[in-house]
Design a protein around this motif. Structure first.
Motif, short mmCIF file in Angstrom:
data_model
loop_
_atom_site.label_atom_id
_atom_site.label_comp_id
_atom_site.label_asym_id
_atom_site.label_seq_id
_atom_site.Cartn_x
_atom_site.Cartn_y
_atom_site.Cartn_z
N PRO A 36 4.59 6.57 5.25
CA PRO A 36 4.16 5.48 4.37
C PRO A 36 2.93 4.74 4.90
CG PRO A 36 6.51 5.28 4.82
CD PRO A 36 5.98 6.40 5.66
N LEU A 37 2.84 4.62 6.22
CA LEU A 37 1.69 3.96 6.82
C LEU A 37 0.42 4.76 6.55
CD1 LEU A 37 0.74 1.60 8.66
CD2 LEU A 37 1.10 3.13 10.58
N LEU A 38 0.50 6.06 6.71
CA LEU A 38 -0.67 6.91 6.47
C LEU A 38 -1.06 6.93 4.99
CD1 LEU A 38 0.01 9.92 8.86
CD2 LEU A 38 -1.46 7.93 9.22
N ARG A 39 -0.06 6.91 4.11
CA ARG A 39 -0.37 6.84 2.67
C ARG A 39 -1.08 5.54 2.34
NH1 ARG A 39 4.48 9.51 1.87
NH2 ARG A 39 5.65 7.61 1.63
N ALA A 40 -0.63 4.45 2.92
CA ALA A 40 -1.24 3.14 2.65
C ALA A 40 -2.67 3.08 3.19
CB ALA A 40 -0.41 2.03 3.28
N ALA A 41 -2.95 3.82 4.25
CA ALA A 41 -4.27 3.78 4.87
C ALA A 41 -5.19 4.89 4.37
CB ALA A 41 -4.12 3.89 6.38
#
Length: 72
Positions: A36-41
């Motif tokens: 989720p962190l990578l998707r948000a970034a």
């Protein structure tokens, strides 16, 4: 005196077992939070880099603590 020492040692073992398990769960949670962190970034190279470094450091810290408490 031996009984007190044994009771203290048993308490320390339980504490280390709990710490090891909880830190392992923390490392797993960090790993699961990576996607989720990578998707948000996505689309922001600097945020991707910082996110990867952050997650890697959290996993390494909790992983090292897990091993420490297992071996202690």
């Amino acid at each position: 005196m031996d009984t007190q020492h044994e009771a203290l040692r048993a308490r320390e073992r339980r504490h280390n077992q709990f710490s090891s398990l909880s830190h392992f769960i923390g490392a797993l949670a960090a790993a699961l939070g990576l996607a989720p962190l990578l998707r948000a970034a996505a689309g922001h190279a600097s945020l991707l880099l910082v996110g990867k470094i952050y997650v890697a450091s959290v996993i390494l810290a909790f992983g090292a603590s897990t091993v420490y408490h297992l071996l202690d």
